[in-house]
Scaffold this motif. Structure first.
Motif, PDB file in Angstrom:
ATOM      1  N   ILE A 148       4.664   6.318   4.944  1.00 61.23           N
ATOM      2  CA  ILE A 148       4.474   6.355   3.639  1.00 61.23           C
ATOM      3  C   ILE A 148       3.809   5.178   3.205  1.00 61.23           C
ATOM      4  O   ILE A 148       4.171   4.027   3.564  1.00 61.23           O
ATOM      5  CB  ILE A 148       5.950   6.394   2.887  1.00 61.23           C
ATOM      6  CG1 ILE A 148       6.400   7.612   3.383  1.00 61.23           C
ATOM      7  CG2 ILE A 148       5.292   6.512   1.288  1.00 61.23           C
ATOM      8  CD1 ILE A 148       7.760   7.806   2.563  1.00 61.23           C
ATOM      9  N   PRO A 149       2.545   5.213   2.489  1.00 62.57           N
ATOM     10  CA  PRO A 149       1.998   3.812   1.967  1.00 62.57           C
ATOM     11  C   PRO A 149       2.805   2.912   1.140  1.00 62.57           C
ATOM     12  O   PRO A 149       3.620   3.348   0.379  1.00 62.57           O
ATOM     13  CB  PRO A 149       0.544   4.131   1.226  1.00 62.57           C
ATOM     14  CG  PRO A 149       0.966   5.706   0.996  1.00 62.57           C
ATOM     15  CD  PRO A 149       1.909   6.212   2.034  1.00 62.57           C
ATOM     16  N   SER A 150       2.510   1.647   1.298  1.00 60.38           N
ATOM     17  CA  SER A 150       3.330   0.462   0.486  1.00 60.38           C
ATOM     18  C   SER A 150       2.833   0.671  -0.841  1.00 60.38           C
ATOM     19  O   SER A 150       1.713   0.846  -1.196  1.00 60.38           O
ATOM     20  CB  SER A 150       3.331  -0.610   1.096  1.00 60.38           C
ATOM     21  OG  SER A 150       3.975  -1.597   0.355  1.00 60.38           O
ATOM     22  N   PHE A 151       3.745   0.236  -1.960  1.00 63.97           N
ATOM     23  CA  PHE A 151       3.326   0.261  -3.185  1.00 63.97           C
ATOM     24  C   PHE A 151       2.865  -1.175  -3.495  1.00 63.97           C
ATOM     25  O   PHE A 151       2.190  -1.059  -4.602  1.00 63.97           O
ATOM     26  CB  PHE A 151       4.573   0.428  -4.058  1.00 63.97           C
ATOM     27  CG  PHE A 151       5.306   1.831  -3.927  1.00 63.97           C
ATOM     28  CD1 PHE A 151       4.572   2.786  -4.526  1.00 63.97           C
ATOM     29  CD2 PHE A 151       6.291   2.025  -3.210  1.00 63.97           C
ATOM     30  CE1 PHE A 151       5.258   4.159  -4.529  1.00 63.97           C
ATOM     31  CE2 PHE A 151       6.755   3.371  -3.058  1.00 63.97           C
ATOM     32  CZ  PHE A 151       6.152   4.525  -3.698  1.00 63.97           C
ATOM     33  N   TYR A 152       3.073  -2.016  -2.646  1.00 65.62           N
ATOM     34  CA  TYR A 152       2.712  -3.535  -2.989  1.00 65.62           C
ATOM     35  C   TYR A 152       1.305  -3.811  -2.597  1.00 65.62           C
ATOM     36  O   TYR A 152       0.623  -4.692  -2.796  1.00 65.62           O
ATOM     37  CB  TYR A 152       3.620  -4.404  -2.216  1.00 65.62           C
ATOM     38  CG  TYR A 152       4.869  -4.292  -2.776  1.00 65.62           C
ATOM     39  CD1 TYR A 152       5.433  -4.855  -3.977  1.00 65.62           C
ATOM     40  CD2 TYR A 152       5.823  -3.801  -1.907  1.00 65.62           C
ATOM     41  CE1 TYR A 152       6.747  -4.798  -4.550  1.00 65.62           C
ATOM     42  CE2 TYR A 152       7.263  -3.580  -2.247  1.00 65.62           C
ATOM     43  CZ  TYR A 152       7.561  -4.096  -3.753  1.00 65.62           C
ATOM     44  OH  TYR A 152       9.018  -4.027  -4.006  1.00 65.62           O
ATOM     45  N   LEU A 153       0.502  -2.879  -1.808  1.00 63.49           N
ATOM     46  CA  LEU A 153      -0.870  -2.751  -1.312  1.00 63.49           C
ATOM     47  C   LEU A 153      -1.643  -2.357  -2.195  1.00 63.49           C
ATOM     48  O   LEU A 153      -1.208  -0.961  -2.478  1.00 63.49           O
ATOM     49  CB  LEU A 153      -0.684  -2.640   0.196  1.00 63.49           C
ATOM     50  CG  LEU A 153      -0.078  -3.200   1.201  1.00 63.49           C
ATOM     51  CD1 LEU A 153      -0.444  -2.849   2.520  1.00 63.49           C
ATOM     52  CD2 LEU A 153      -0.578  -4.828   1.305  1.00 63.49           C
TER      53      LEU A 153
END
Length: 977
Positions: free
Chosen positions: A104-109
């Motif tokens: 799952i892709p990071s929300f901070y990037l």
């Protein structure tokens, strides 16, 4: 576990996969795996076709062959081209079940897109173009590649020193050519003074070969050194593989323990129940098999009991069922090894018994007293016999019945003749021994009664035959109908089974225990229900017996095939007997249809047999000319009796038999010939004795003519008493017209009516009668012409002369016949078939001949007066006195002519005749006046002629019926020029 370097389980190609990759040394240069140089490269020169196409390390090193495939575990783990075992990381740690999952892709990037690199691409694009241009001009070379190429070139140079013959795949010193090429004999020739030089050459050859060997060994060692790293890596991978196998073995052991626990807890009890159910079913089957054997053992006694009561069908059904059980359910039973052959012999015996029984039945049925009212004898017995014969395909029973019919027909005639002769006392049977001679001694009434009795007996006989054949026909049709319905049911069943098979679950697993499918135990209930139905159907058969009273064993007493063959359906015969049709019939629809047609043909044959016997009986009586001597009424009575019998047999059998009809036609032709000859002879005698004088008309002839006028062409019945009081008339009145006739014509009319009435009584002789009647009418016309116009009556009858009265009377007789020709034509036309209407043209020809004859008679009368005028007027002189003697004689002769014909001919014909006579008179007078040069000038001669003509005209118009006659005497004078 990876099978090759191309199928590595390590995830690639994702930005998030970096967390799962091994550490990579950035300082270490990663170069692609390259193929090693050839151990023995092929020669750059030489004929390539001289090398073999088989696999070779020298020639096929760069071509992929089956030896390059890696399909086993060691080949997959020991791939020398892989520098590292990248695929071992995840599989060693997490096992073979490791699956790459999406991170799952990071929300901070932030989300990076192509637009973020737009500025960078614009800045670097110019530099990239310059770099690519420089790269194309001066391509860089890797140091390792240069070294590798140098080494490869050196190896190739060394190998080129080795001759190509050593590189051939088919190199063998056994070949003489190869041996001579490698070791030439010239180096070993020690003859002469060249011994030292040859020894040196041999040593040099040995050193050369050793050098070649060293080159090859050096290249092999070099190739091995290049692959040393892969060998060591393969040894390291073997330890990892052993670890994997150990873990796998432990997992398999755990799995087996779990399966054993599950089997003990969940399956053993259920399987034990299923085994007990199978054991119980097997015991029930064995028990039922024993009961079935006991039932089969009682087959022969049961068959004997059925045969004692003539139950042939039941016996045959029992034999067929037993044979089928022996072949299917009891096959291989040692105690029943001879039962099949015994049943076959018993079946053959039943065939013979049925044929003998049917022959006996046919004889008793056809030879029983004809006075019996029963149409069919023992109908149930007949139905049983026919069913048995059809079941055994014994189709020749119809021939037996046909032979019995012939014998019975002969016996019927013989018995009728015996009964009739015994009733007549005048016939002495001791003197006249033969039955045919006794029959010929009968007179016509006695013989006619005998024939009538024979026909009545034949009619009853045919009715009985028809009733019996109808029973047989109904049995055949019921079997045919059952076959068709069975075929339809089979088609419907096949369609249902196909639909059922398509709906079955194809994923059902069959567990096998002791050689039987476990699924059979689950379907045992359905099988039991099906066999119960078939057993009930077998018990529904009137001749089948239940296997046992035990309800458990009933399903096993029969098989599906045997029970389906024993199914029956019921129908009824015309006599009301129910027919139980078994399906165990070996006949096809074509054979049954042919048999039904043969039954109908047999009924036709029965009619033909009766007609043939009647014809023989008729011909035996006609040997002495008895039938030809019959008068008209007797023959008509006989003809009507025969026609009635023909119609009765046609109504019974549905087809007209032609033999008796042909015999009747033959006798009718003989009768017609005799009938015609008698009447023609009679007419000839009448004409030869006719004096051609007017005859009185008896009242019966007037009644005869009146009946024809009423539309009834037939001889009227004689009325006693009334005829005696009525006197004969002078003339014959026909539809208001009077005909003066001679006696011959009156009898001719009666003869014509006899012809017409004979046609009504015997329609089959219509065409012959028409021909004979035409001949009779032609004969009367020609003979009367010979006697009157030809003056034949002067010699035949002795007349002194043929007078005008004779001529007029002959003409009137002919006119009477002409009057009745259309009536006769209509009578025959109504009785002729349309295709024979062309025969009616005979009447048209006869009418024309009669009209010509009448015209000739009229011309003869005119010719008589014409000759008289010529004789008298040729002597005529114009002088006093007035009237002259010539004209007085002419008027006298004209009066005599008028007196002779006026009472015979109609007024219209008399006027027409005198007009023609007057025309002849004017012609002769005009001719004489022209000869005398007397003209219409008003002179004395003209006055004398006018006075004589006036005298002639007055006398002629004074005659009866000629008052209004237009004489037109002005034509006697020639026209002035």
């Amino acid at each position: 576990m990876a099978s090759s370097h191309s199928s590595s389980p390590v995830p690639q190609g994702s930005s998030s996969d970096v967390f799962f990759k091994k550490e990579v040394d950035p300082t270490k240069h990663i170069r692609p795996v390259q193929s090693l140089p050839d151990v023995c490269p092929k020669e750059p020169t030489g004929d390539s076709n001289s090398l073999c196409v088989a696999p070779s390390l020298v020639t096929d090193q760069h071509r992929w062959t089956i030896y390059h495939s890696k399909v086993n575990l060691p080949a997959a783990l020991n791939d020398p081209r892989l520098a590292k075992r990248e695929s071992d990381f995840f599989t060693k740690t997490w096992g073979l079940d490791f699956v790459d999952t999406e991170v799952i892709p990071s929300f901070y990037l932030p989300q990076i897109s192509k637009e973020h690199f737009t500025i960078y691409q614009q800045e670097i694009s110019q530099r990239e173009k310059i770099h690519e241009r420089c790269k194309n001009i001066c391509p860089p070379k890797d140091t390792f590649d240069r070294t590798l190429v140098h080494t490869h070139d050196k190896s190739r140079t060394d190998l080129e020193q080795v001759p190509k013959i050593f590189m051939k795949p088919d190199f063998a010193l056994d070949d003489s050519l190869t041996f001579n090429s490698v070791l030439p004999w010239s180096h070993f020739n020690t003859a002469g003074g060249k011994g030292n030089r040859d020894a040196a050459s041999s040593k040099l050859l040995q050193e050369k070969l050793s050098h070649y060997l060293d080159i090859v060994e050096v290249n092999i060692a070099h190739q091995i050194s290049l692959r040393s790293e892969a060998f060591f890596h393969a040894m390291t991978s073997q330890h990892e593989l052993q670890d994997y196998l150990k873990k796998t073995s432990q997992a398999v052991k755990m799995l087996r323990d779990k399966i054993a626990q599950i089997d003990k807890v969940m399956c053993e009890g259920s399987l034990h129940i299923l085994r007990l159910a199978l054991t119980r079913n097997n015991c029930v089957k064995v028990y039922n098999k024993l009961k079935l054997m006991a039932t089969v053992h009682q087959t022969q006694p049961t068959v004997q009991v059925l045969l004692s009561t003539s139950e042939f069908v039941g016996a045959l059904d029992l034999i067929a069922t037993t044979q089928e059980v022996l072949q299917q359910e009891l096959q291989g039973i040692h105690s029943f090894r001879h039962l099949g052959s015994q049943l076959c012999e018993l079946e053959k015996l039943i065939d013979k018994m049925m044929i003998a029984e049917f022959s006996t039945y046919s004889h008793s049925d056809l030879n029983r007293p004809l006075e019996d009212d029963c149409q069919v004898l023992e109908e149930e017995r007949l139905v049983s016999l026919v069913f048995g014969l059809l079941k055994q395909r014994k189709l020749n029973f119809l021939e037996i019945y046909s032979e019995e019919m012939i014998i019975t027909a002969k016996n019927i005639i013989k018995q009728c003749v015996i009964n009739k002769v015994s009733q007549i006392e005048e016939i002495d049977t001791d003197v006249v021994v033969k039955l045919a001679d006794q029959m010929r001694m009968l007179n016509f009434p006695q013989w006619f009664d005998l024939l009538k009795d024979i026909f009545s007996k034949f009619t009853i006989f045919l009715q009985r035959v028809k009733a019996t054949l109808n029973i047989i026909h109904s049995v055949v049709l019921s079997v045919l109908d059952k076959n068709q319905r069975t075929r339809e049911l089979e088609e419907i069943s096949q369609q249902k089974n196909a639909a059922k098979d398509n709906s079955l679950d194809t994923e059902v697993a069959y567990l096998i225990h002791e050689g039987m499918f476990i699924s059979d135990a689950f379907s045992e209930g359905e099988l039991t229900a099906m066999t119960v139905d078939t057993a009930s159907q077998r018990n529904a058969s009137p001749n089948s017996e239940p296997c046992s009273s035990d309800s458990v064993s009933e399903p096993e007493c029969t098989t599906d095939s045997s029970s389906s063959k024993e199914q029956t359906s019921s129908s009824a015969t015309p006599g009301g007997v129910d027919i139980m049709v078994s399906e165990d019939m070996k006949l096809t629809d074509l054979e049954l249809g042919k048999l039904a047609n043969n039954i109908q043909e047999l009924l036709y044959s029965a009619s033909d047999i009766c007609h043939d016997r009647a014809v023989k009986f008729l011909m035996s009586r006609a040997k002495d000319g008895f039938l030809e001597k019959l008068n008209s009424m007797e023959f008509i009575t006989l003809s009507r009796l025969m026609e009635t019998f023909i119609l009765d047999t046609e109504q019974i059998c549905g087809r007209k038999s032609m033999s008796l009809l042909g015999a009747l036609q033959s006798q009718a032709n003989k009768f017609v010939n005799r009938f015609h000859e008698e009447r023609k002879t009679k007419l000839s005698l009448l004409l030869d004795n006719e004096r051609w004088k007017q005859a009185d008309v008896p009242a019966e002839f007037q009644d005869l003519v009146d009946s024809i006028s009423d539309g009834k062409i037939a001889l009227p019945e004689k009325k006693l008493g009334a005829t005696e009081e009525r006197k004969p008339a002078e003339v014959l009145v026909v539809e208001g017209q009077q005909y003066a006739v001679v006696g011959t014509v009156l009898l001719l009319i009666r003869i014509i009516l006899e012809y017409c009435q004979c046609v009504d009584n015997i329609p089959s002789v219509t065409t012959d009668m028409l021909t004979r009647l035409s001949d009779l009418l032609k004969y009367f016309n020609s003979r009367s012409c010979q006697l009157v116009l030809g003056a034949g009556a002067l010699q035949v009858v002795g007349l002194k002369t043929i007078t005008t009265k004779n001529l007029a009377l002959s003409s009137r007789c002919l006119q009477l016949i002409v009057h009745y020709i259309p009536v006769i034509r209509a009578h025959f036309e109504a009785r002729l078939p349309p295709k024979q209407y062309s025969m009616l043209r005979h009447f048209d020809h006869i009418t024309k001949d009669y009209h010509d004859h009448i015209a000739e008679i009229s011309a003869k009368l005119v010719a008589i007066m014409d000759s008289l005028f010529d004789k008298l007027l040729s002597k005529y002189e114009v002088k006093a006195p007035v009237p002259s003697a010539c004209f007085r004689n002419i008027c006298k002769q004209m009066a005599k002519m008028h007196e002779a014909i006026f009472d015979l001919l109609p007024e219209e014909q008399t006027q027409m005749l005198f007009l023609r006579i007057n025309a002849s008179y004017k012609l002769h007078l005009k001719k004489q006046l022209s000869h005398l040069n007397v003209i219409n000038d008003g002179g004395p001669q003209n006055g004398l002629v006018t006075a004589d003509v006036a005298f002639y005209t007055g006398n002629l118009q004074a005659l009866k019926g000629l008052k209004d006659l237009d004489l037109n005497m002005a034509e006697i004078w020639e026209q002035k020029r």
